[in-house]
Motif scaffolding. Structure first.
Motif, PDB file in Angstrom:
ATOM      1  N   PRO A 188       7.810  21.904  37.999  1.00  0.00           N
ATOM      2  CA  PRO A 188       7.020  22.623  36.992  1.00  0.00           C
ATOM      3  C   PRO A 188       6.851  24.106  37.327  1.00  0.00           C
ATOM      4  N   ASN A 189       6.565  24.870  36.314  1.00  0.00           N
ATOM      5  CA  ASN A 189       6.305  26.302  36.463  1.00  0.00           C
ATOM      6  C   ASN A 189       4.990  26.504  37.208  1.00  0.00           C
ATOM      7  N   PRO A 190       4.999  27.194  38.354  1.00  0.00           N
ATOM      8  CA  PRO A 190       3.763  27.394  39.120  1.00  0.00           C
ATOM      9  C   PRO A 190       2.659  28.110  38.345  1.00  0.00           C
ATOM     10  N   ASP A 210       2.010  27.531  35.187  1.00  0.00           N
ATOM     11  CA  ASP A 210       1.510  26.649  34.129  1.00  0.00           C
ATOM     12  C   ASP A 210       0.091  26.210  34.455  1.00  0.00           C
ATOM     13  N   PHE A 251      -0.158  22.986  36.262  1.00  0.00           N
ATOM     14  CA  PHE A 251       0.852  22.917  37.317  1.00  0.00           C
ATOM     15  C   PHE A 251       0.635  21.742  38.261  1.00  0.00           C
TER      16      PHE A 251
END
Length: 447
Positions: free
Chosen positions: A110-112, A114, A117
């Motif tokens: 996942p995108n840190p 987000d 996250f």
């Protein structure tokens, strides 16, 4: 000499390793040892005193099956959403079918930045762990859906659920099934039907309109039939050389609805939970999660489905084993309670203190007193009449009556069903036609 010893060693049969079961589930599957407080008594709130199906397998069927070893007894033993326990047990409390579908679809880191996250990271790590563990399993059990129905039970009961609610659940279960199949197309898969949460005291005592309750039950039954049909459709697809099977968990909730009182072999149970989680309760003290007796019946359904899918011979728990070994109860308590109501010299099952040639266990089965002579069996062992008796309907939960016949009073065989007649609760057994000398009797045994 040494060479001969090695030859002997390798000629001995090796015991089969326990079947390795990987489970994808929720709080009904995560070991109850990690689900305090509802699994522990109020008087000792740190020690769970009820067990669920993975624990029952580990404790009572250790030589046949488990969910992987080593068993981790401390929380946070795994780098994912599992709290601890067996390495093949992916039972995550509170998770729905939809949550699990999100897990299997979280295929990239996942995108840190987000906002979700850490949640998505836990999903990602759980998916990786699941993929890593599937090759270590001999069979996969998918046991989900209770939380989905609980979250939406108000709408199910009121009839305000969305039109595609049930079909979405089935398709999401299909996705989870297919994810496992994609990882290993040779592994047998068991899909569990969804327990009807309306049978739990927590909901049953809150949603009381009988017409709406019957409607909710019918819709959940139809959902489970759709799940059964979905598994059949998957088995029919090209490339499915190993058939999946269905574990009928809904049989337990049907029994909870329909059997009054709930009983095993005449030992009666209370549905509602108790603060101390005693062994005679069907539900835990939260009135939602099944207690040990119900989990034992769940375990049987799962074992039977595994046997079908994997061709194994796991041994289901008998009712007497559940009562004696799993619950610590006396399976003959119904007889002990019955005989305690009379003053007789011999209180054993074979005793005959009133000398009417009917052992106590037969007296119980026929509803006659063991302290005064009685003649509850009428007729003669002749083709034109036969023997007639009326079983006691209450005792029938505990004791079975058998009509038997013999030619020598030594070897006894059951009277064939074709010569047994039932009429408004009264039974008649007839001897065979012909001149052969036969004897007839009634025998009784605890179930």
């Amino acid at each position: 000499m040494l060479r001969a010893a090695f030859a002997l060693l390798f000629s001995l049969p090796l015991s089969a390793a326990p079947l390795q079961i990987l489970a994808i589930g929720d709080s009904l599957t995560e070991e109850y040892a990690f689900e305090i407080p509802f699994t522990a008594p109020v008087s000792d709130s740190t020690n769970a005193n009820i067990r669920n199906w993975p624990e029952l397998l580990r404790i009572f069927r250790a030589s046949e099956a488990d969910l992987g070893l080593p068993y981790e007894g401390t929380v946070l033993s795994y780098p994912d959403l599992r709290d601890g326990g067996h390495p093949l047990n992916f039972g995550i409390p509170g998770f729905t079918i939809t949550d699990w579908r999100t897990i299997i679809n979280t295929s990239s880191y996942p995108n840190p930045f987000d906002s979700d996250f850490f949640l998505l990271l836990s999903y990602y790590e759980t998916r990786l762990s699941l993929i890593e563990q599937i090759p270590n399993a001999d069979v996969v059990v998918i046991f989900l859906g209770g939380n989905d129905l609980k979250e939406n039970y108000f709408n199910i009961f009121a009839g305000t659920e969305s039109g595609n609610y049930y079909s979405n659940l089935v398709e999401e279960l299909r996705d989870i099934h297919d994810f496992v199949f994609t990882q290993d197309s040779t592994i047998p898969i068991v899909v569990c039907t969804i327990p009807d949460v309306g049978a739990t005291p927590q909901l049953y005592n809150s949603y009381t309109d009988p017409i709406m309750a019957a409607s909710a039950r019918a819709k959940i039954a139809a959902l489970n039939q759709d799940i059964i049909d979905m598994v059949a459709e998957e088995n029919a697809k090209a490339g499915h050389n190993v058939d999946s099977a269905v574990a009928r968990i809904d049989h337990l909730t049907d029994r909870t609805f329909d059997q009054s009182p709930f009983q095993l072999n005449g030992s009666y149970f209370t549905l509602e939970g108790d603060p101390e989680n005693p062994p005679d309760r069907v539900f835990a003290r939260d009135n939602f999660h099944p207690s040990t007796v119900a989990q034992a019946l769940i375990t049987n359904e799962i074992m039977e489905a595994i046997n079908e899918a994997a061709g194994t011979s796991l041994t289901p728990f008998t009712d007497r084993e559940i009562l004696a070994n799993l619950l610590g109860l006396d399976p003959d308590q119904p007889f002990l309670d019955w005989i305690d109501g009379y003053t007789v010299a011999d209180t054993s099952m074979t005793g005959d203190s009133d000398h009417d040639r009917l052992p106590n266990i037969v007296e119980m089965a026929l509803g006659t007193p063991p302290d005064q002579p009685s003649s509850p069996i009428s007729g003669n062992w002749l083709p034109t009449t036969g023997l007639t008796w009326t079983p006691d309907p209450l005792a029938a939960d505990y004791v079975d009556l058998f009509a038997e016949e013999s030619t020598d009073l030594d070897s006894w065989d059951p009277v064939p069903q074709s010569r047994l007649l039932e009429d408004n609760g009264t039974m008649t057994a007839s001897p065979p036609v012909g001149p052969t000398s036969h004897f007839g009797r009634l025998n009784a045994l605890p179930r």
